[in-house]
Design a protein around this motif. Structure first.
Motif, short mmCIF file in Angstrom:
data_model
loop_
_atom_site.label_atom_id
_atom_site.label_comp_id
_atom_site.label_asym_id
_atom_site.label_seq_id
_atom_site.Cartn_x
_atom_site.Cartn_y
_atom_site.Cartn_z
N LYS A 44 0.80 -1.34 -0.04
CA LYS A 44 0.08 0.12 0.05
C LYS A 44 1.09 1.32 0.24
O LYS A 44 0.68 2.23 -0.62
CB LYS A 44 -0.95 -0.01 1.17
CG LYS A 44 -2.10 -0.86 1.15
CD LYS A 44 -2.75 -1.11 2.50
CE LYS A 44 -3.45 0.29 2.86
NZ LYS A 44 -3.90 0.24 4.38
N PHE A 85 -2.24 5.56 11.53
CA PHE A 85 -1.97 4.19 11.27
C PHE A 85 -3.10 3.41 11.89
O PHE A 85 -3.98 4.01 12.67
CB PHE A 85 -0.88 3.71 11.98
CG PHE A 85 -0.41 4.02 13.42
CD1 PHE A 85 -0.84 3.22 14.50
CD2 PHE A 85 -0.17 5.64 13.94
CE1 PHE A 85 -0.71 3.27 15.90
CE2 PHE A 85 0.03 5.66 15.31
CZ PHE A 85 -0.20 4.62 16.20
N ARG A 86 -3.30 2.45 11.43
CA ARG A 86 -4.15 1.23 12.13
C ARG A 86 -3.71 -0.09 12.45
O ARG A 86 -3.26 -0.84 11.38
CB ARG A 86 -5.43 1.16 11.11
CG ARG A 86 -6.60 0.09 11.84
CD ARG A 86 -7.51 -0.46 10.65
NE ARG A 86 -8.38 0.88 9.90
CZ ARG A 86 -9.35 1.37 10.59
NH1 ARG A 86 -9.72 1.21 11.79
NH2 ARG A 86 -9.90 2.57 9.85
N LEU A 89 -4.43 -3.24 10.74
CA LEU A 89 -5.23 -2.71 9.51
C LEU A 89 -6.72 -2.91 9.39
O LEU A 89 -7.31 -3.40 10.59
CB LEU A 89 -4.70 -3.48 8.23
CG LEU A 89 -3.24 -3.00 7.84
CD1 LEU A 89 -1.98 -3.91 8.30
CD2 LEU A 89 -2.89 -2.46 6.46
N GLU A 109 -16.23 1.31 15.51
CA GLU A 109 -14.78 1.36 15.68
C GLU A 109 -14.06 2.54 16.74
O GLU A 109 -12.81 2.54 16.85
CB GLU A 109 -14.17 1.22 14.52
CG GLU A 109 -14.52 2.34 13.75
CD GLU A 109 -13.44 3.03 12.88
OE1 GLU A 109 -12.26 2.37 12.74
OE2 GLU A 109 -13.83 4.15 12.27
N LEU A 168 -6.88 15.38 16.05
CA LEU A 168 -7.71 16.07 15.17
C LEU A 168 -8.98 15.10 14.63
O LEU A 168 -8.68 13.90 14.59
CB LEU A 168 -7.05 16.50 13.78
CG LEU A 168 -6.27 17.66 13.96
CD1 LEU A 168 -5.56 18.02 12.68
CD2 LEU A 168 -6.95 19.10 14.13
N ASN A 170 -12.40 15.18 11.60
CA ASN A 170 -13.06 15.99 10.60
C ASN A 170 -14.52 16.15 10.82
O ASN A 170 -15.34 16.83 10.18
CB ASN A 170 -12.99 15.03 9.20
CG ASN A 170 -13.55 13.76 9.20
OD1 ASN A 170 -13.63 13.24 10.24
ND2 ASN A 170 -13.90 13.27 8.17
P1 NAD Z 1 -5.47 1.64 7.27
O1 NAD Z 1 -6.07 0.21 7.79
O2 NAD Z 1 -5.28 1.78 5.64
O3 NAD Z 1 -4.05 2.01 7.99
C1 NAD Z 1 -3.20 2.84 7.62
C2 NAD Z 1 -1.68 2.44 7.52
O4 NAD Z 1 -1.35 2.23 8.93
C3 NAD Z 1 -1.83 0.94 6.88
O5 NAD Z 1 -0.94 1.13 5.85
C4 NAD Z 1 -0.98 0.15 7.97
O6 NAD Z 1 -0.01 -0.75 7.20
C5 NAD Z 1 -0.20 1.20 8.64
N1 NAD Z 1 0.28 0.72 10.07
C6 NAD Z 1 -0.49 -0.28 10.79
N2 NAD Z 1 0.23 -0.49 11.94
C7 NAD Z 1 1.34 0.56 11.90
C8 NAD Z 1 2.40 0.97 12.72
N3 NAD Z 1 2.63 0.30 13.82
N4 NAD Z 1 3.29 1.93 12.23
C9 NAD Z 1 3.22 2.30 11.03
N5 NAD Z 1 2.31 2.27 10.18
C10 NAD Z 1 1.32 1.34 10.82
O7 NAD Z 1 -6.38 2.66 8.02
P2 NAD Z 1 -7.13 3.79 7.54
O8 NAD Z 1 -8.52 3.18 7.36
O9 NAD Z 1 -6.60 4.56 6.21
O10 NAD Z 1 -7.27 4.88 8.66
C11 NAD Z 1 -5.99 5.20 9.19
C12 NAD Z 1 -6.09 5.79 10.39
O11 NAD Z 1 -6.59 7.19 10.66
C13 NAD Z 1 -7.12 4.93 11.47
O12 NAD Z 1 -6.55 4.83 12.79
C14 NAD Z 1 -8.45 5.84 11.37
O13 NAD Z 1 -9.10 5.45 12.36
C15 NAD Z 1 -7.93 7.06 11.49
N6 NAD Z 1 -8.77 8.00 10.99
C16 NAD Z 1 -9.15 9.30 11.84
C17 NAD Z 1 -10.08 10.35 11.31
C18 NAD Z 1 -10.27 11.27 12.36
O14 NAD Z 1 -11.18 12.05 12.39
N7 NAD Z 1 -9.39 11.33 13.17
C19 NAD Z 1 -10.28 10.46 9.81
C20 NAD Z 1 -10.07 9.21 9.19
C21 NAD Z 1 -9.14 8.26 9.64
#
Ligand code: NAD
Ligand code: G6P
Ligand code: MN
Length: 436
Positions: A44, A85-86, A89, A109, A168, A170
């Motif tokens: 990815k 990050f998640r 995943l 979640e 933060l 959205n």
């Molecule tokens: P995703 O499953 O695509 O994960 C994002 C990336 O994190 C992946 O490429 C994964 O390999 C990587 N990752 C996992 N563990 C890691 C680690 N220990 N170190 C570095 N990278 C690591 O997730 P997504 O659906 O794209 O969402 C990303 C994150 O952003 C989630 O935590 C989601 O909840 C958050 N998010 C928050 C908001 C908000 O309003 N605050 C909005 C959108 C997404």
């Protein structure tokens, strides 16, 4: 020149972030963007990284984009570190949502049982990131997007001791644009005041004559004569709040309040999704697959429309604006997760709250809120206590505290069922929970 490092760079949201930087190119003297991921996200990362480079090139900019799995080296001399990050995943999110639902309980979640498990997996990692940062970029700002954003931010500030952290989301941006549309008044002519915690905040709205417009908005959005669609997010089922209750509350709720105020409706809908194999995580996984197919196209050099199917659409408006506002002392009015310090009277001083404030070069100066009415005070104190308990459980690997958190979370029925769900989830996620 700025170095910005994003942890979880392989996220499908990254093109959103890059677009936000490009929009603010005159305010952000970027030299280097580093996207960090892990082995499991390597593919990815490479796809989205190439996409980011094309976006930057198409904008005629000379910023470099580095892709790496070596976090500590990446963090060296960073000015801003953003996290998205998640752990585990989207497959982990599927478990977060489906295990509770298999017991007839909301997974959710961020706020529900799913959110608590996500916190258990994530908090140790954010504290590790901060350990690295202390060594290699002691002056950097940490901009946290990783959910549950409120709890992760509280862990970073209170337990990691990283004061230069902002959390933060959205969701407030969506609510501001809804209010502006409904009133037919441009957003910058309205004054918004938000208070609460992440995914659990309320807001009030004034116009530039000084008149409060909150009650009118409640009528327009939730009243019997409301018009048009409710423009909440794609990830939240748009069941209707009970107007009389919201009217009595006297503040506008956030989309996530549906899980509490009309829990039964939301549960009914989630159970249907569960039975059809269509929980949000499952739907999002399909969207993600389609997005990465698009990103692979060497001709695509802009954020595709399809990304608006994700609930986090427009999140770059928050992430990039906060960076620009800190960098240039812009004092933009924003809603952020930050230290309470008395902003909300009803919560501890050292709690992280999600509130409106002015974003300066030295961080956020929140606008004072004061006290909540009892109807809001009771539940927010419960929620904050739940969050504190989740964080303690995550850090200590403390099973009793985890069960305590499950027991007091309003979305999880207490007792033996709470324990059954917790045990099943701890087992399902055991590879990502070394502390338990
Ligand atoms: P995703 O499953 O695509 O994960 C994002 C990336 O994190 C992946 O490429 C994964 O390999 C990587 N990752 C996992 N563990 C890691 C680690 N220990 N170190 C570095 N990278 C690591 O997730 P997504 O659906 O794209 O969402 C990303 C994150 O952003 C989630 O935590 C989601 O909840 C958050 N998010 C928050 C908001 C908000 O309003 N605050 C909005 C959108 C997404
Ligand atoms: C909203 C929330 C985010 C959350 C996202 C989920 O935007 O603010 O915190 O991560 O929705 O969207 P998704 O498309 O992943 O279900
Ligand atoms: Mn959010």
């Amino acid at each position: 020149a700025l170095k910005i490092v994003t942890i979880g760079g392989g996220s499908s949201y990254t093109p959103e972030l890059i677009e936000g930087y490009i929009k603010r190119k005159d305010q952000l003297p970027i030299k280097e963007i580093v996207l960090v991921d892990i082995e499991a996200g390597k593919e990815k990362l490479e796809i989205v990284g190439a996409m980011a480079r094309r976006q930057i090139e198409a904008a005629g900019l000379d910023w470099t984009v580095e892709l790496t799995l070596d976090r500590k080296t990446a963090l060296k001399d960073a000015d801003f570190v953003t996290t998205q990050f998640r752990v585990g995943l989207l497959d982990a999110r599927i478990k977060d949502e489906r295990i509770p639902l298999s017991h007839g309980v909301l997974g959710q979640e961020t706020n529900g049982a799913g959110g608590m498990l996500k916190a258990f997996r994530t908090i140790p990692i954010i504290l590790d990131i901060i350990k690295d940062m202390k060594e290699v970029c002691p002056d950097a700002w940490l901009v946290n997007f990783t959910n549950p954003a409120g709890m992760v931010t509280e862990a970073a500030i209170k337990h990691g001791g990283w004061k230069k952290t902002v959390g933060l989301c959205n969701v407030p941006i969506g609510h501001c644009s809804t209010a502006s549309q409904k009133l037919g008044i441009p957003e910058d002519e309205l004054f918004f005041k938000f208070a609460g915690i992440n995914h659990f905040h309320w807001h009030r709205v004034w116009d530039k004559t000084g008149k409060e417009r909150t009650a009118e908005l409640i009528d327009m959005i939730y009243g019997p004569h409301k018009e048009g669609e409710n423009t909440d997010f794609k990830n939240i089922h748009d069941a209707e709040f009970h107007y009389e209750q919201i009217k009595d509350l006297g503040m506008l709720p956030c989309g996530y309040h549906r899980y509490y105020y009309i829990e039964d409706e939301m549960l009914k809908h989630s159970i249907e999704e569960f039975e059809n194999g269509e929980t949000r995580a499952q739907v999002v996984k399909a969207t993600e697959t389609r997005l990465f197919e698009l990103y692979k196209d060497p001709a695509l050099n802009y954020k595709p429309e399809e990304l608006s199917q994700r609930g986090g659409t427009h999140y770059s408006d928050a992430a990039c604006e906060i960076i620009a506002s800190i960098q240039n002392d812009k004092r933009t009015d924003m809603v952020v997760s930050t230290e309470n310090n008395g902003t909300i009277d009803d919560l501890p001083y050292d709690s992280i709250v999600e509130v409106s404030g002015s974003v300066t070069a030295h961080g956020v100066e929140p606008y004072n809120w004061g006290t909540f009415t009892p109807a809001a005070r009771g539940i927010i104190q419960n929620m904050k206590a739940m969050e504190e308990t989740v964080i303690r459980a995550a850090i200590e690997g403390n099973y009793g505290a985890a069960l305590q958190a499950f027991t007091i979370n309003p979305l999880v029925p207490g007792g033996t069922l709470a324990k059954t769900i917790l045990d099943e989830m701890l087992y399902a996620h055991k590879d990502h929970l070394p502390q338990f």
